[in-house]
Motif scaffolding. Sequence first.
Motif, PDB file in Angstrom:
ATOM      1  N   UNK A  22       0.840  -1.200   0.000  1.00 11.56           N
ATOM      2  CA  UNK A  22       0.000   0.000   0.000  1.00 11.56           C
ATOM      3  C   UNK A  22       0.868   1.241   0.000  1.00 11.56           C
ATOM      4  N   UNK A  23       0.664   2.111  -0.974  1.00 11.66           N
ATOM      5  CA  UNK A  23       1.337   3.414  -1.027  1.00 11.66           C
ATOM      6  C   UNK A  23       0.248   4.476  -1.013  1.00 11.66           C
ATOM      7  N   UNK A  24       0.254   5.319   0.009  1.00 15.26           N
ATOM      8  CA  UNK A  24      -0.844   6.277   0.200  1.00 15.26           C
ATOM      9  C   UNK A  24      -0.306   7.678   0.415  1.00 15.26           C
ATOM     10  N   UNK A  25      -0.828   8.616  -0.372  1.00 14.32           N
ATOM     11  CA  UNK A  25      -0.555  10.033  -0.159  1.00 14.32           C
ATOM     12  C   UNK A  25      -1.845  10.678   0.314  1.00 14.32           C
ATOM     13  N   UNK A  26      -1.804  11.236   1.522  1.00 18.05           N
ATOM     14  CA  UNK A  26      -2.988  11.865   2.092  1.00 18.05           C
ATOM     15  C   UNK A  26      -3.261  13.204   1.411  1.00 18.05           C
ATOM     16  N   UNK A  27      -4.506  13.648   1.507  1.00 22.50           N
ATOM     17  CA  UNK A  27      -4.923  14.873   0.835  1.00 22.50           C
ATOM     18  C   UNK A  27      -4.147  16.079   1.350  1.00 22.50           C
ATOM     19  N   UNK A  28      -3.443  16.734   0.460  1.00 21.02           N
ATOM     20  CA  UNK A  28      -2.743  17.989   0.740  1.00 21.02           C
ATOM     21  C   UNK A  28      -2.482  18.685  -0.586  1.00 21.02           C
ATOM     22  N   UNK A  29      -2.501  20.006  -0.554  1.00 20.42           N
ATOM     23  CA  UNK A  29      -2.317  20.801  -1.773  1.00 20.42           C
ATOM     24  C   UNK A  29      -3.349  20.446  -2.841  1.00 20.42           C
ATOM     25  N   UNK A  30      -4.487  19.953  -2.389  1.00 23.09           N
ATOM     26  CA  UNK A  30      -5.590  19.737  -3.309  1.00 23.09           C
ATOM     27  C   UNK A  30      -5.622  18.387  -4.004  1.00 23.09           C
ATOM     28  N   UNK A  31      -4.726  17.465  -3.663  1.00 21.96           N
ATOM     29  CA  UNK A  31      -4.796  16.166  -4.331  1.00 21.96           C
ATOM     30  C   UNK A  31      -4.304  15.057  -3.411  1.00 21.96           C
ATOM     31  N   UNK A  32      -4.689  13.836  -3.749  1.00 21.69           N
ATOM     32  CA  UNK A  32      -4.284  12.643  -3.007  1.00 21.69           C
ATOM     33  C   UNK A  32      -4.220  11.471  -3.986  1.00 21.69           C
ATOM     34  N   UNK A  33      -3.575  10.387  -3.565  1.00 21.39           N
ATOM     35  CA  UNK A  33      -3.622   9.153  -4.356  1.00 21.39           C
ATOM     36  C   UNK A  33      -3.400   7.954  -3.440  1.00 21.39           C
ATOM     37  N   UNK A  34      -3.848   6.796  -3.918  1.00 20.55           N
ATOM     38  CA  UNK A  34      -3.712   5.547  -3.179  1.00 20.55           C
ATOM     39  C   UNK A  34      -3.457   4.427  -4.178  1.00 20.55           C
ATOM     40  N   UNK A  35      -2.369   3.678  -3.940  1.00 21.12           N
ATOM     41  CA  UNK A  35      -2.040   2.539  -4.779  1.00 21.12           C
ATOM     42  C   UNK A  35      -1.926   1.301  -3.905  1.00 21.12           C
ATOM     43  N   UNK A  36      -2.625   0.237  -4.297  1.00 19.99           N
ATOM     44  CA  UNK A  36      -2.523  -1.027  -3.567  1.00 19.99           C
ATOM     45  C   UNK A  36      -2.248  -2.151  -4.565  1.00 19.99           C
ATOM     46  N   UNK A  37      -1.429  -3.098  -4.139  1.00 20.28           N
ATOM     47  CA  UNK A  37      -1.117  -4.270  -4.951  1.00 20.28           C
ATOM     48  C   UNK A  37      -1.168  -5.494  -4.061  1.00 20.28           C
ATOM     49  N   UNK A  38      -1.773  -6.547  -4.557  1.00 17.26           N
ATOM     50  CA  UNK A  38      -1.846  -7.809  -3.836  1.00 17.26           C
ATOM     51  C   UNK A  38      -1.386  -8.922  -4.770  1.00 17.26           C
ATOM     52  N   UNK A  39      -0.289  -9.574  -4.413  1.00 17.17           N
ATOM     53  CA  UNK A  39       0.243 -10.699  -5.171  1.00 17.17           C
ATOM     54  C   UNK A  39       0.117 -11.939  -4.289  1.00 17.17           C
ATOM     55  N   UNK A  40      -0.493 -12.997  -4.804  1.00 16.78           N
ATOM     56  CA  UNK A  40      -0.775 -14.127  -3.927  1.00 16.78           C
ATOM     57  C   UNK A  40      -0.866 -15.431  -4.720  1.00 16.78           C
ATOM     58  N   UNK A  41      -0.838 -16.526  -3.988  1.00 19.18           N
ATOM     59  CA  UNK A  41      -1.002 -17.862  -4.546  1.00 19.18           C
ATOM     60  C   UNK A  41      -1.924 -18.625  -3.612  1.00 19.18           C
ATOM     61  N   UNK A  42      -2.960 -19.267  -4.160  1.00 18.53           N
ATOM     62  CA  UNK A  42      -3.987 -19.929  -3.362  1.00 18.53           C
ATOM     63  C   UNK A  42      -4.122 -21.380  -3.819  1.00 18.53           C
ATOM     64  N   UNK A  43      -3.852 -22.320  -2.917  1.00 19.19           N
ATOM     65  CA  UNK A  43      -3.893 -23.745  -3.237  1.00 19.19           C
ATOM     66  C   UNK A  43      -4.810 -24.481  -2.262  1.00 19.19           C
ATOM     67  N   UNK A  44      -5.283 -25.664  -2.681  1.00 15.57           N
ATOM     68  CA  UNK A  44      -6.122 -26.494  -1.802  1.00 15.57           C
ATOM     69  C   UNK A  44      -5.860 -27.957  -2.089  1.00 15.57           C
ATOM     70  N   UNK A  45      -6.248 -28.810  -1.143  1.00 19.77           N
ATOM     71  CA  UNK A  45      -6.220 -30.256  -1.318  1.00 19.77           C
ATOM     72  C   UNK A  45      -7.587 -30.819  -0.918  1.00 19.77           C
ATOM     73  N   UNK A  46      -8.166 -31.627  -1.788  1.00 21.23           N
ATOM     74  CA  UNK A  46      -9.386 -32.337  -1.459  1.00 21.23           C
ATOM     75  C   UNK A  46      -9.060 -33.641  -0.747  1.00 21.23           C
ATOM     76  N   UNK A  47     -10.045 -34.498  -0.625  1.00 16.66           N
ATOM     77  CA  UNK A  47      -9.809 -35.778   0.040  1.00 16.66           C
ATOM     78  C   UNK A  47      -8.942 -36.711  -0.804  1.00 16.66           C
ATOM     79  N   UNK A  48      -8.744 -36.383  -2.095  1.00 17.76           N
ATOM     80  CA  UNK A  48      -7.856 -37.189  -2.926  1.00 17.76           C
ATOM     81  C   UNK A  48      -6.383 -36.868  -2.684  1.00 17.76           C
ATOM     82  N   UNK A  49      -6.101 -35.809  -1.901  1.00 23.88           N
ATOM     83  CA  UNK A  49      -4.736 -35.495  -1.519  1.00 23.88           C
ATOM     84  C   UNK A  49      -3.919 -34.767  -2.566  1.00 23.88           C
ATOM     85  N   UNK A  50      -4.513 -34.346  -3.685  1.00 22.33           N
ATOM     86  CA  UNK A  50      -3.779 -33.672  -4.756  1.00 22.33           C
ATOM     87  C   UNK A  50      -3.866 -32.159  -4.557  1.00 22.33           C
TER      88      UNK A  50
END
Length: 270
Positions: free
Chosen positions: A128-156
């Motif tokens: 998260x990169x955030x510039x709070x409101x000052x001098x009449x402008x603001x901005x907010x940048x967020x990035x989420x990088x992730x990996x999501x895995x699961x295993x069922x009852x088959x174990x794979x």
Amino acid sequence: DIIFGWGWEPRFGILIMKNYIPSVSLGYGNHSKLEPLTLYFAWIDDGSGISQLNKDLKVSKAHHLIFAYDISFNPNLRLKIEPYIQFLLDVPVIPDSSFSVLNMEADWYFNRELINTGTGRNTGIDITLERFLQDGYYYLFTASLFDSKFRGDDGIKRNTRFNTQYVFNFLYGKEWTVGKQNNKILGVNVRLNFFGGKRTTPVNDIESDLARDVVYHYSQLFEDQEPDKYHVNATINYRINKKRHSSIWSLQLINLLLAKENYGLYYNYK
């Protein structure tokens, strides 16, 4: 019918912060989650009759571990970096299959037996990169990088349906004071969202033709992916401030670049 249960969820956190030095924190949490009630009270045919086999199903559990690095470059600009990992346990799954409730969406009807042998793991980093409101402008940048895995009852181990792997958001706003008495404010806000597509399972065309209905390559579960998506929205605000009242005129522009939305995939055997 009423189901009773209890559990404990310990949490702890450590924060190290000094003047003019970036703050560092570490947190842990043990979380549990109830599934939709339709799963617990599902009527299931077990061969000898119809009964509610899922009433003794345990809740899903997860161990969350997160590290945070927070630095302020000046009073108006802040950067926060948060890597994390989540271990999911006791996830309800269908015996001897790849099914896991982690991949459920809006499934209104369910009539299968579930057991708590499924697992999952989510790893990623939030920026998260955030510039709070000052001098009449603001901005907010967020990035989420992730990996999501699961295993069922088959174990794979497989990708979850929601393993889109990244989400980027950017928000920018600018204000101008106008009018002879400086009592009017013109503001413009723009928001950009860019994220990967959800996971899909490829269709087995040969089996689908024979069955006259869609049949998937379940050995390749969630190996395909929908196209990447983006949204651009904008808002123009005009505010008039009086001594005893104020008014706001607002123009909202949704999906400014006319991006196409994917509401799902359907197979037409014809």
